[in-house]
Motif scaffolding. Structure first.
Motif, PDB file in Angstrom:
ATOM      1  N   ASP A  14      56.170  63.519  27.637  1.00 55.64           N
ATOM      2  CA  ASP A  14      57.215  64.597  27.079  1.00 55.64           C
ATOM      3  C   ASP A  14      58.346  63.967  26.355  1.00 55.64           C
ATOM      4  O   ASP A  14      59.245  64.486  25.787  1.00 55.64           O
ATOM      5  N   SER A  15      58.594  62.695  26.618  1.00 55.38           N
ATOM      6  CA  SER A  15      59.754  62.037  26.172  1.00 55.38           C
ATOM      7  C   SER A  15      59.378  61.197  24.923  1.00 55.38           C
ATOM      8  O   SER A  15      58.721  60.112  25.026  1.00 55.38           O
ATOM      9  N   PRO A  16      59.698  61.561  23.608  1.00 50.85           N
ATOM     10  CA  PRO A  16      59.318  60.408  22.562  1.00 50.85           C
ATOM     11  C   PRO A  16      59.743  59.114  22.816  1.00 50.85           C
ATOM     12  O   PRO A  16      59.189  58.249  22.468  1.00 50.85           O
ATOM     13  N   THR A  35      49.053  59.532  20.539  1.00 50.01           N
ATOM     14  CA  THR A  35      50.317  59.898  21.441  1.00 50.01           C
ATOM     15  C   THR A  35      50.314  61.519  21.594  1.00 50.01           C
ATOM     16  O   THR A  35      49.758  62.194  20.453  1.00 50.01           O
ATOM     17  N   ASN A  37      52.680  64.713  23.421  1.00 49.60           N
ATOM     18  CA  ASN A  37      53.956  65.064  24.042  1.00 49.60           C
ATOM     19  C   ASN A  37      53.939  66.366  25.073  1.00 49.60           C
ATOM     20  O   ASN A  37      54.759  66.548  25.842  1.00 49.60           O
ATOM     21  N   SER A  38      52.474  66.756  25.381  1.00 48.24           N
ATOM     22  CA  SER A  38      52.411  67.781  26.460  1.00 48.24           C
ATOM     23  C   SER A  38      51.127  67.437  27.011  1.00 48.24           C
ATOM     24  O   SER A  38      50.019  67.074  26.503  1.00 48.24           O
TER      25      SER A  38
END
Length: 152
Positions: A14-16, A35, A37-38
């Motif tokens: 969840d961290s770019p 990639t 993010n969730s």
């Protein structure tokens, strides 16, 4: 010499910044880095694509390691996909709880990028060898079918 096809590697965090860091570490493997993010975004990719390995940050809020592993393994094409859970802290009890066979693993946020690269490279090689075996098996089945028809 035959060049092997690039494989998909799913990076979930969840961290770019952490996603970028993992991608920078793994870019040298020259594979398709995807990639998410969730958890939800990851499961959408998993439903559509086959992955050689999935790297999953277990510190994403609301993530239950066993639950996400079972959800990933519920997709036929990813039943044998190795999952590497990445953590910033020591969760030894969790590691023993979830580790079964070679399809689940847990590492601490890599202090030495080579550890992550080595693990992922191993799973890429294993993915390619498995694909080669599947192809040879299909070829043998085809030959067997042709021979069976000639006998009949």
């Amino acid at each position: 010499m035959h060049t092997q096809q690039k494989v998909n590697i799913l990076l979930v965090d969840d961290s770019p910044e952490k996603l970028l860091a993992m991608a920078v570490i793994l870019v040298s493997l020259n594979q398709n880095l995807i990639t998410a993010n969730s958890r939800e975004e990851a499961l959408k990719y998993i439903a559509r694509e086959e992955f050689a390995v999935i790297l999953f940050n277990i510190q994403i809020p609301g993530i239950d390691e066993l639950n996400i592993a079972y959800q990933i393994k519920s997709y036929l094409k990813n039943q044998q996909t190795p999952i590497i859970f990445i953590s910033n802290f020591n969760k030894n009890d969790m590691i023993f709880k979830i580790y079964y066979g070679e399809t689940l693993d847990c590492i601490h946020q890599p202090k030495i990028p080579q550890i992550l690269i080595s693990k992922v490279a191993y799973f890429i090689e294993k993915f390619h060898k498995s694909a080669e075996l599947k192809l040879k098996y299909e070829q043998l089945l085809n030959i067997n079918n042709i021979l069976q028809k000639q006998i009949e």
